[in-house]
Design an enzyme around this catalytic site. Structure first.
Site, PDB file in Angstrom:
ATOM      1  N   LYS A 184     -10.698  -4.375  12.370  1.00 21.58           N
ATOM      2  CA  LYS A 184      -9.486  -3.737  12.996  1.00 21.58           C
ATOM      3  C   LYS A 184      -9.361  -4.712  14.377  1.00 21.58           C
ATOM      4  O   LYS A 184      -8.309  -5.072  14.744  1.00 21.58           O
ATOM      5  CB  LYS A 184      -9.511  -2.326  13.520  1.00 21.58           C
ATOM      6  CG  LYS A 184      -9.547  -1.548  12.182  1.00 21.58           C
ATOM      7  CD  LYS A 184      -8.104  -1.584  11.656  1.00 21.58           C
ATOM      8  CE  LYS A 184      -7.645  -0.885  10.306  1.00 21.58           C
ATOM      9  NZ  LYS A 184      -6.800  -1.278   9.525  1.00 21.58           N
ATOM     10  N   TYR A 189     -15.415  -1.690   9.730  1.00 22.27           N
ATOM     11  CA  TYR A 189     -14.105  -1.168   9.894  1.00 22.27           C
ATOM     12  C   TYR A 189     -13.393  -1.577  11.240  1.00 22.27           C
ATOM     13  O   TYR A 189     -12.533  -2.188  11.258  1.00 22.27           O
ATOM     14  CB  TYR A 189     -14.030  -0.024   9.538  1.00 22.27           C
ATOM     15  CG  TYR A 189     -12.708   0.806   9.628  1.00 22.27           C
ATOM     16  CD1 TYR A 189     -11.585   0.466   8.674  1.00 22.27           C
ATOM     17  CD2 TYR A 189     -12.438   1.600  10.549  1.00 22.27           C
ATOM     18  CE1 TYR A 189     -10.399   1.222   8.502  1.00 22.27           C
ATOM     19  CE2 TYR A 189     -11.023   2.440  10.643  1.00 22.27           C
ATOM     20  CZ  TYR A 189     -10.177   2.205   9.812  1.00 22.27           C
ATOM     21  OH  TYR A 189      -8.986   2.547   9.792  1.00 22.27           O
ATOM     22  N   GLY A 229       0.956  -1.093  -0.132  1.00 25.70           N
ATOM     23  CA  GLY A 229       0.030  -0.095   0.017  1.00 25.70           C
ATOM     24  C   GLY A 229       0.734   1.353  -0.018  1.00 25.70           C
ATOM     25  O   GLY A 229       0.619   2.188   0.807  1.00 25.70           O
ATOM     26  N   ILE A 246      -0.790  -2.033  -6.134  1.00 26.47           N
ATOM     27  CA  ILE A 246      -1.496  -2.736  -6.778  1.00 26.47           C
ATOM     28  C   ILE A 246      -1.953  -2.073  -8.107  1.00 26.47           C
ATOM     29  O   ILE A 246      -1.553  -1.040  -8.356  1.00 26.47           O
ATOM     30  CB  ILE A 246      -2.948  -3.029  -6.037  1.00 26.47           C
ATOM     31  CG1 ILE A 246      -3.542  -1.642  -5.488  1.00 26.47           C
ATOM     32  CG2 ILE A 246      -3.026  -3.859  -4.924  1.00 26.47           C
ATOM     33  CD1 ILE A 246      -5.124  -1.731  -5.337  1.00 26.47           C
ATOM     34  N   GLY A 296      -0.485   4.843  -0.700  1.00 25.79           N
ATOM     35  CA  GLY A 296      -1.782   5.419  -0.042  1.00 25.79           C
ATOM     36  C   GLY A 296      -1.197   6.552   0.875  1.00 25.79           C
ATOM     37  O   GLY A 296      -0.160   7.004   0.829  1.00 25.79           O
ATOM     38  N   GLN A 297      -2.352   6.955   1.605  1.00 26.99           N
ATOM     39  CA  GLN A 297      -2.195   8.062   2.594  1.00 26.99           C
ATOM     40  C   GLN A 297      -0.946   7.617   3.382  1.00 26.99           C
ATOM     41  O   GLN A 297      -0.014   8.643   3.566  1.00 26.99           O
ATOM     42  CB  GLN A 297      -3.405   8.430   3.288  1.00 26.99           C
ATOM     43  CG  GLN A 297      -3.278   9.638   4.215  1.00 26.99           C
ATOM     44  CD  GLN A 297      -3.950   9.806   5.320  1.00 26.99           C
ATOM     45  OE1 GLN A 297      -4.434   8.762   5.816  1.00 26.99           O
ATOM     46  NE2 GLN A 297      -4.125  10.960   5.959  1.00 26.99           N
TER      47      GLN A 297
HETATM   48  C1  AKB Z   1     -10.781   6.749   9.375  1.00 27.51           C
HETATM   49  O1  AKB Z   1     -11.478   7.991   9.745  1.00 27.51           O
HETATM   50  O2  AKB Z   1     -11.405   5.797   8.713  1.00 27.51           O
HETATM   51  C2  AKB Z   1      -9.309   6.670   9.839  1.00 27.51           C
HETATM   52  C3  AKB Z   1      -9.283   5.945  11.330  1.00 27.51           C
HETATM   53  C4  AKB Z   1      -9.003   6.957  12.345  1.00 27.51           C
HETATM   54  O3  AKB Z   1      -8.906   4.823  11.425  1.00 27.51           O
HETATM   55  N1  AKB Z   1      -8.607   7.710   9.462  1.00 27.51           N
END
Ligand code: AKB
Length: 317
Positions: free
Chosen positions: A147, A143, A8, A35, A11-12
């Site tokens: 995580k 998300y 990655g 990728i 990416g950012q």
């Molecule tokens: C998001 O906002 O999805 C990310 C994070 C805090 O994990 N920047």
């Protein structure tokens, strides 16, 4: 001499981490993984080796690792929180199936692995203020679920197979280099672009909503310092709380206005982003990171704002 694969790398976080690792360890050993469709360009491409490294393709990852004799993998492949809510299955495929592929390659080739977690790994029933290192983690977003799974699977590979896995829970990362794409904390980057362009900023997050944020140089330092830390001091491994500042939209707006007195902001709350933000902590307790590997941030809201504005004025000239 380290041989590192950054997955990655365009990416950012990846674009800046790859440059920082090359600065610290030399160009030749730092491979910019990408990728198709997100190939490295410019300095990232010219500055050192690069290789296609798709986390959904374990053979491809294994080949890159063997070819470049990789000893450390920074696995930054993930969808951010808002995009993940719109594409939950893809978020899982990249975040968890992809992680599993990386951990298996790491086990076979004896690599250390860094895979970031996030403040998104907490949920509504987590203590919101000074959130402890070890506490309730029942997030309601895909998300967050991915995580928490990242932290657990990484711990599992360490305990069961001895794979040297380590990670931090990143707050919202703020940078003037590569914009984030699809996160809940993106507003805290976008607001600087509006201020420098002389535009009114329309904030998608409600006044009074506190979230942890961090300037990118501190985030990069955390990722590298943790991977370099003496393992005998680590009581925890995956998912260290790290913190440097916590603010709401009004506070960052007022800080920017000290430098740009005419800057204006209005609110148009985005319900998805707001519901995610409401479920995240107001502030984290990062004492374990401070004790176990001497974590210490360098920037606060004021010093970050001065630096962001200076660099963006230059960039957008
Ligand atoms: C998001 O906002 O999805 C990310 C994070 C805090 O994990 N920047």
């Amino acid at each position: 001499m380290k041989n590192v694969l950054v997955i990655g790398s365009t990416g950012q976080i990846g674009s800046e981490l790859t440059r920082e690792l090359r600065r610290r360890y030399g160009n030749d050993g730092i491979v910019a993984g990408y990728i198709k469709g997100a190939e490295p360009r410019g300095e990232l491409k010219e500055g050192g080796p690069s290789a296609e490294a798709d986390v959904t393709n374990p053979e491809m990852i294994a080949e890159v690792v063997r070819k470049h004799k990789i000893d450390t993998i920074y696995n930054l492949a993930a969808l951010l929180s808002v995009v993940a809510e719109k594409k939950p299955q893809l978020a899982w495929k990249i975040g968890i199936d992809g992680l599993w592929n990386i951990l298996e390659v790491a086990r076979e080739n004896k690599c250390a692995v860094f895979t970031p977690s996030s403040i998104g790994s907490f949920g509504l029933n987590t203590p919101h203020t000074k959130t402890p290192q070890d506490t309730v983690q029942r997030p309601g977003t895909i998300y967050g679920i991915s995580k928490v799974t990242t932290e657990l699977l990484s711990d599992y590979y360490f305990k069961k197979y001895g794979v040297d896995t380590r990670s931090v829970r990143f707050p919202g990362l703020i940078s003037y280099v590569t914009p984030p794409g699809g996160g809940t904390t993106d507003y805290a980057v976008d607001i600087y672009y509006s201020a420098v362009r002389g535009e009114k900023f329309v904030c998608p997050i409600r006044k009074g909503t506190l979230m942890d944020m961090m300037y990118m140089p501190d985030g990069l330092h955390a990722a590298i310092a943790l991977m370099e830390a003496d393992p005998s001091r680590l009581v925890h491994r995956n998912g260290f709380n790290i913190a440097s500042m916590s603010f709401d939209p009004e506070e960052i707006f007022q800080t920017i206005r000290r430098y740009k007195p005419g800057f204006e902001m209005a609110y148009a709350v985005d319900p998805l982003k707001q519901s995610i933000a409401d479920s995240w902590p107001d502030s984290l307790d990062d004492s374990c990171a401070r004790e176990e590997w001497d974590w210490q941030p360098r920037y606060d809201l004021d010093t970050m704002t001065a630096d962001m504005l200076k660099h963006l004025e230059e960039k957008l000239k």
